[in-house]
Design an enzyme around this catalytic site. Structure first.
Site, mmCIF file in Angstrom:
data_model
loop_
_atom_site.group_PDB
_atom_site.id
_atom_site.type_symbol
_atom_site.label_atom_id
_atom_site.label_comp_id
_atom_site.label_asym_id
_atom_site.label_seq_id
_atom_site.Cartn_x
_atom_site.Cartn_y
_atom_site.Cartn_z
ATOM 1 N N SER A 22 61.435 8.797 -7.502
ATOM 2 C CA SER A 22 61.110 7.935 -8.196
ATOM 3 C C SER A 22 60.168 7.123 -7.949
ATOM 4 O O SER A 22 60.391 7.064 -6.328
ATOM 5 C CB SER A 22 62.309 7.569 -9.037
ATOM 6 O OG SER A 22 61.977 6.756 -9.657
ATOM 7 N N PRO A 23 58.741 6.361 -8.727
ATOM 8 C CA PRO A 23 58.305 5.294 -8.168
ATOM 9 C C PRO A 23 58.884 4.248 -7.053
ATOM 10 O O PRO A 23 60.475 3.871 -8.244
ATOM 11 C CB PRO A 23 58.154 5.221 -9.605
ATOM 12 C CG PRO A 23 58.574 5.060 -10.292
ATOM 13 C CD PRO A 23 58.943 6.762 -10.347
ATOM 14 N N CYS A 25 58.380 1.016 -5.180
ATOM 15 C CA CYS A 25 57.351 -0.686 -4.956
ATOM 16 C C CYS A 25 57.905 -0.081 -2.883
ATOM 17 O O CYS A 25 59.092 -0.129 -3.008
ATOM 18 C CB CYS A 25 58.067 -1.382 -5.388
ATOM 19 S SG CYS A 25 57.356 -1.840 -6.806
ATOM 20 N N ALA A 57 55.308 1.278 -8.936
ATOM 21 C CA ALA A 57 54.521 0.532 -9.657
ATOM 22 C C ALA A 57 53.146 -0.226 -9.351
ATOM 23 O O ALA A 57 53.009 -1.131 -8.642
ATOM 24 C CB ALA A 57 55.886 -0.971 -10.115
ATOM 25 N N GLN A 99 52.690 5.167 -11.033
ATOM 26 C CA GLN A 99 53.086 4.644 -12.275
ATOM 27 C C GLN A 99 52.151 2.992 -12.377
ATOM 28 O O GLN A 99 52.030 2.653 -12.140
ATOM 29 C CB GLN A 99 54.659 4.318 -12.104
ATOM 30 C CG GLN A 99 54.979 3.444 -12.938
ATOM 31 C CD GLN A 99 57.034 3.150 -12.433
ATOM 32 O OE1 GLN A 99 57.058 1.949 -11.663
ATOM 33 N NE2 GLN A 99 57.548 3.720 -13.190
ATOM 34 N N TYR A 181 59.843 -5.439 -16.823
ATOM 35 C CA TYR A 181 58.909 -5.502 -16.388
ATOM 36 C C TYR A 181 57.578 -6.157 -18.002
ATOM 37 O O TYR A 181 58.739 -5.425 -19.397
ATOM 38 C CB TYR A 181 58.030 -4.830 -15.592
ATOM 39 C CG TYR A 181 58.142 -5.095 -14.605
ATOM 40 C CD1 TYR A 181 58.739 -5.829 -13.671
ATOM 41 C CD2 TYR A 181 58.642 -3.878 -13.688
ATOM 42 C CE1 TYR A 181 59.242 -6.224 -12.284
ATOM 43 C CE2 TYR A 181 59.173 -3.701 -12.586
ATOM 44 C CZ TYR A 181 59.765 -4.890 -12.260
ATOM 45 O OH TYR A 181 60.474 -5.051 -10.279
ATOM 46 N N ARG A 229 58.657 5.598 -18.577
ATOM 47 C CA ARG A 229 59.908 5.201 -18.294
ATOM 48 C C ARG A 229 60.185 3.780 -19.034
ATOM 49 O O ARG A 229 59.753 2.891 -19.734
ATOM 50 C CB ARG A 229 59.968 4.551 -16.954
ATOM 51 C CG ARG A 229 61.551 3.792 -16.536
ATOM 52 C CD ARG A 229 61.368 3.536 -15.258
ATOM 53 N NE ARG A 229 61.893 5.212 -14.374
ATOM 54 C CZ ARG A 229 62.310 5.313 -13.185
ATOM 55 N NH1 ARG A 229 62.018 3.581 -11.893
ATOM 56 N NH2 ARG A 229 62.482 6.263 -12.865
ATOM 57 N N LEU A 300 71.277 6.104 -9.168
ATOM 58 C CA LEU A 300 72.229 6.961 -7.999
ATOM 59 C C LEU A 300 72.754 8.648 -8.215
ATOM 60 O O LEU A 300 74.170 9.504 -8.315
ATOM 61 C CB LEU A 300 74.256 6.831 -7.792
ATOM 62 C CG LEU A 300 73.402 5.012 -7.697
ATOM 63 C CD1 LEU A 300 75.656 4.244 -7.661
ATOM 64 C CD2 LEU A 300 72.865 4.007 -5.581
ATOM 65 N N ARG A 323 66.350 6.299 -3.779
ATOM 66 C CA ARG A 323 67.429 6.246 -2.410
ATOM 67 C C ARG A 323 67.886 7.373 -1.732
ATOM 68 O O ARG A 323 67.012 7.333 -0.616
ATOM 69 C CB ARG A 323 68.493 5.227 -2.682
ATOM 70 C CG ARG A 323 68.229 3.894 -3.325
ATOM 71 C CD ARG A 323 69.168 2.735 -3.550
ATOM 72 N NE ARG A 323 69.629 1.720 -4.156
ATOM 73 C CZ ARG A 323 69.362 1.527 -5.213
ATOM 74 N NH1 ARG A 323 68.653 2.320 -6.138
ATOM 75 N NH2 ARG A 323 69.158 0.187 -5.977
#
Length: 355
Positions: A22-23, A25, A57, A99, A181, A229, A300, A323
């Site tokens: 997953s993207p 930052c 992003a 992304q 966003y 997304r 998660l 994560r």
């Protein structure tokens, strides 16, 4: 063969497995330009067996960055810096996505480990933010409501950034319509109080996102996958709902999107989320609509068995993790080992394949 390690084809792209990065930052760019940190950070996931790696992003305009340290792809220098990273991912056997994003009213903020938080003042390198309406995110500076010309600049920014991403070699384009966003700000009635054709009804609130999907599809042609997304709920009363998310997802697919990356939250500081393993999977299942719309689940997801079960039960078509990849850049190889899936390992790591 497990579902997690079965291939998935979308348009001209074939993903070797369904366990994706997953993207995330990193807040480590300089003037929007990625650095050696990003090269090492992203390439390691390809060595670790990821079927797809989506870069963080990345802003389509200077004022769209979440922080002054965020990545961009609005100029030649930024595009050229991305190209060797994409090549490194390809060389290690994975596909590369990016992304494309605009932070709207949540732009011009300090990075997470800065000495201060909130909005960055112009004197400190910040800028005036924009949004659907002049409503600030709690604790941030008040944005300027976008006018007609500003909206056109946003659409053109996404279009131009998409072309730059393709020129840099990316295989997948993801449009960031989640986490509070800009595109999410338009979708939610909590942040969008406009009285023109971009506010009010769900159709109007989705108009900017759908215009951008169409514009990016025009650039991408018929071969390149486009993901969107979304935050399927704001986790706040009066906000964007799961039912609305399912409708918007269908509209996005009609206009050229291929897969909906389902997340949640991020729009308001007073959100109330029951966070637990797989807490967003039911949202992905709802948006998927019994298989009518391809979706990826995230949130998660930390074990091979958990990821496999999500696919087996039909809640999603692919898994994004974040994560867990930071904790273990070889998450996919470890998952394949746990599930005894017969997948291709890097020759250098072959000795760890079975024992």
């Amino acid at each position: 063969m497990t579902l997690l390690f079965s291939p998935l084809s979308i348009r001209s792209a074939t993903f070797s497995n369904r366990l994706w990065v997953s993207p995330m930052c990193m807040y480590s760019a300089i003037d929007g330009v990625v650095q050696e940190w990003h090269h090492t950070h992203l390439a390691q996931f390809a060595s670790g067996g990821a079927g797809l790696i989506v870069a963080e992003a990345t802003s389509v305009t200077p004022e769209g960055r979440i922080s002054p340290r965020d990545t961009g792809i609005w100029n030649d220098q930024q595009q050229d810096a991305w190209a060797p990273i994409v090549q490194a991912i390809h060389d290690r056997g994975s596909l590369a996505g990016i992304q494309l994003a605009h932070a709207g009213r949540k732009a011009s903020t300090w990075w997470p480990w800065a000495d201060q938080q909130g909005s960055v003042a112009e004197a400190d390198g910040g800028w005036r933010t924009v949004a659907p309406s002049a409503i600030a995110f709690e604790g941030f500076a008040e944005p300027v409501a976008l006018d007609a010309a500003g909206l056109e600049r946003i659409v053109e920014g996404f279009r131009t950034a998409a072309q730059r991403a393709l020129d840099a070699g990316f295989d997948v384009l993801e449009l960031h319509g989640a986490h509070g966003y800009l595109l999410h700000q338009f979708l939610s009635p909590l942040s969008n109080r406009r009285e023109d054709e971009y506010g009010g009804s769900l159709e109007n609130r989705a108009r900017l996102l759908l215009r951008i999907v169409e514009s990016v599809r025009d650039v991408a042609g018929s071969d390149v996958p486009i993901f969107v997304r979304i935050s399927a709920t704001d986790h706040a009363e009066g906000g964007f709902t799961v039912a609305e998310a399912a409708i918007v997802a269908e509209w996005a697919m009609e206009r050229g999107a291929d897969l909906i990356d389902v997340s949640s939250g991020g729009l308001v500081a007073h959100q109330k989320i029951d966070v637990h393993p797989g807490y967003q999977v039911p949202l992905a299942a709802a948006v998927r609509q019994d298989g009518r719309i391809p979706v990826a689940a995230v949130g998660l997801i930390t074990t091979a068995e958990q990821a496999e079960q999500i696919l087996v039960e039909g809640s999603a078509d692919a898994i994004f993790a974040a994560r867990e990849w930071l904790r273990d850049p070889h998450f996919a190889l470890r998952a394949a080992h746990a599930l005894t899936a017969d997948v291709q390992w890097p020759s250098q790591y072959e000795r760890a394949r079975w024992r």
